[in-house]
Motif scaffolding. Structure first.
Motif, PDB file in Angstrom:
ATOM      1  N   ALA A  29       0.853  -1.192   0.000  1.00 23.80           N
ATOM      2  CA  ALA A  29       0.000   0.000   0.000  1.00 23.80           C
ATOM      3  C   ALA A  29       0.885   1.237   0.000  1.00 23.80           C
ATOM      4  N   GLY A  71      -5.162   6.018  -1.433  1.00 22.11           N
ATOM      5  CA  GLY A  71      -6.103   4.918  -1.610  1.00 22.11           C
ATOM      6  C   GLY A  71      -7.262   5.305  -2.516  1.00 22.11           C
ATOM      7  N   VAL A  78     -11.979   4.063   1.567  1.00 20.51           N
ATOM      8  CA  VAL A  78     -11.201   4.446   2.739  1.00 20.51           C
ATOM      9  C   VAL A  78     -12.136   4.994   3.815  1.00 20.51           C
ATOM     10  N   ARG A 150      -8.568   0.850   3.594  1.00 20.45           N
ATOM     11  CA  ARG A 150      -7.660   1.672   4.395  1.00 20.45           C
ATOM     12  C   ARG A 150      -8.467   2.422   5.452  1.00 20.45           C
ATOM     13  N   THR A 186      -5.849  -2.266   5.826  1.00 23.53           N
ATOM     14  CA  THR A 186      -4.630  -1.604   6.281  1.00 23.53           C
ATOM     15  C   THR A 186      -5.023  -0.472   7.221  1.00 23.53           C
TER      16      THR A 186
END
Length: 522
Positions: A29, A71, A78, A150, A186
């Motif tokens: 990422a 992202g 996100v 994310r 993430t």
């Protein structure tokens, strides 16, 4: 006993993480920050828990927003979970950088209906136990709704306040880690380190897959400087140590620490001509490509003029050059060049010559290194002048190991085949002179030494080569003249004794000296 159980749980979770992780299948990422990705060797392994820590004002929120923006630009979903700042505050941060954050999903926990009423105090459970549980549930419900790849938590200090008990706080973070790991999300945890007496939470460090620490330092004069360090990153051979960074309009810029041994470009170490035969003879044909030459002497002895002679000749050959000015103004430099017969403006207009005015109060060593590296790699620069080394060092007095950092830059330039000229003044104007704290052998491959000497009531200049690591050189002392005719090197001053001390003893006639000066240029 409880602490032992927590440690066992951490170990078991870490073991499961290692067993389930496959380096060949782990995606990377990108952080959205080019320099930071370079430090991380590409970015952060996706689907892991990361900690971004630092004191207030160090740039955590800006880094976190850029991480989510990257992202979004990749088509990912996100989520920004803010436990302290309001949406208006985050949007104002975006506006200051020219970002439109309306497309970024934002969960403002302060506005969420947690329904923390006073009647809970009559419950068997403490109110803070209910608050934290409901806060975690609100977050997980929002994640289930958006399904992001994310997530940013800003910041952990509020979760510590809600938990009140350190054991319960860590247990909740473990639950969150398990929840997000199962969904391959993430997560970037932002910690301002205010809820832990300003100390690093070692248990939190062990829980996270990677830890990035941001620091901000206010200088005695000039702007604040910032630097970051990757404390840990499992499974990645990141660039360790501190890296300078700055926050400018458009976001964070990280200046990855330069390791010269990682860069080498094959080249032929050919002599580089100055355009003056007598000067080239002093260096046995000229400076060699891939070497650093230190031009040293008292103020006004002609150090910069010699550098300009080499720069003008390089531009005539069609090569690109750059001058970094720490001391002199660009306008003064161009005027001086005209008096010598060099029209540097034509080379500037043709994009062959760049003259950079360095702001001593604002620049950091890491930023200067990245500027130099960018010039070489993107502009194919073949000659670099730093005017002066003393200006570079004195412009950053609170930085440490500056000489080591400049040595790393010079090693990089040498491996790229660049001719580097470092100008450095010596203390005092006449008499015995010294360069305090400067290891000449450590900095330069060749040294050109300039001196004043007196003859018949006039001040004259002398030039000699006291070192040339790239080959042989003359061991003579010659007169140097800089006037409207340009830069000239005279005959050997073999009738003088003590020229280098500035107090010569003359034992001959004036025939070997250049004609009396008329319009000498300092």
């Amino acid at each position: 006993m409880i602490a032992t159980r927590v440690s066992c749980v951490l170990f078991i979770l870490y073991s499961i993480e290692l067993m389930n992780s496959n380096p060949e299948q782990t995606k990377i990422a990108s952080t959205g920050i080019e320099g930071l990705d370079a430090v991380l060797k590409g970015g952060l392994p996706a689907g892991r828990f990361y900690l971004l820590e630092g004191a207030p004002g160090s740039g955590k929120t800006t880094v976190a927003i850029q991480f989510l923006k990257e992202g979004l630009s990749n088509g990912e979903k996100v989520l920004y979970v803010t436990l302290s700042e309001t949406a208006e505050e985050l949007y104002s941060v975006g506006e200051s950088h020219g970002w439109d954050l309306e497309a970024m999903p934002l969960f403002e926990l302060a506005q969420a209906d947690v329904a923390l009423s006073f009647d809970r105090e009559q419950s068997i459970l403490h109110p803070w136990e209910v608050e934290l549980s409901e806060t975690i549930k609100l977050i997980t419900d929002k994640v289930e709704e958006i399904k992001p790849t994310r997530v940013v938590f800003d910041s952990l200090s509020e979760m510590r306040l809600l938990a009140q008990d350190s054991l319960r706080y860590r247990r909740q973070l473990l639950m969150l880690k398990q929840h997000f790991a199962s969904k391959k999300i993430t997560v970037l945890l932002v910690d301002d380190m205010t809820g832990n007496a300003g100390e690093r939470d070692v248990h939190l460090h062990s829980l996270c897959h990677g830890v990035i620490t941001l620091e901000r330092k206010t200088l005695e004069f000039g702007g604040a400087t910032r630097r970051l360090q990757v404390q840990k990153l499992r499974g990645v051979d990141f660039i360790a140590g501190f890296h300078d960074f700055s926050i400018k309009k458009g976001g964070v810029i990280v200046y990855a620490r330069l390791t010269a041994s990682n860069f080498h470009t094959p080249f032929v170490g050919e002599p580089v001509k100055s355009g003056i035969d007598e000067l080239d003879k002093l260096l046995d044909g000229g400076m060699l490509k891939g070497t650093t030459t230190l031009i040293t002497g008292p103020a006004g002895s002609g150090k910069t003029n010699i550098a300009l002679q080499y720069v003008a000749e390089a531009c005539k050959r069609g090569e690109r050059a750059v001058i970094y000015e720490f001391d002199e103004r660009i306008g003064t430099l161009l005027t001086r060049a005209k008096l010598l017969g060099f029209d540097l403006q034509q080379y500037i207009d043709a994009d062959q010559l760049h003259i950079r005015q360095m702001d001593p109060a604002e620049i950091t060593p890491g930023e200067f290194t990245c500027i130099v590296k960018k010039e070489v790699e993107e502009c194919d620069v073949k000659m670099i002048v730093v005017d002066s080394l003393a200006g570079y060092i004195s412009s950053m007095p609170q930085e440490k190991q500056l000489l080591l950092q400049i040595h790393e830059i010079l090693s990089y330039l040498n491996q790229q085949g660049v001719v580097t000229l470092i100008i450095n003044p010596q203390q005092s104007l006449v008499g015995t002179m010294s360069v305090t704290g400067l290891n000449v052998s450590y900095v330069a491959d060749a040294v050109i030494l300039l001196r004043f000497f007196e003859f018949e009531g006039r001040i004259r200049k002398a030039i000699s080569i006291i070192k040339n690591r790239g080959g042989s050189h003359e061991d003579t002392i010659r007169e140097l003249r800089i006037d409207s005719k340009g830069l000239r090197v005279g005959e050997v001053l073999n009738k003088f004794k003590g020229v280098l001390t500035g107090v010569p003893d003359f034992k001959g006639s004036s025939d070997q000296l250049l004609e009396p000066r008329s319009d000498e240029i300092q």
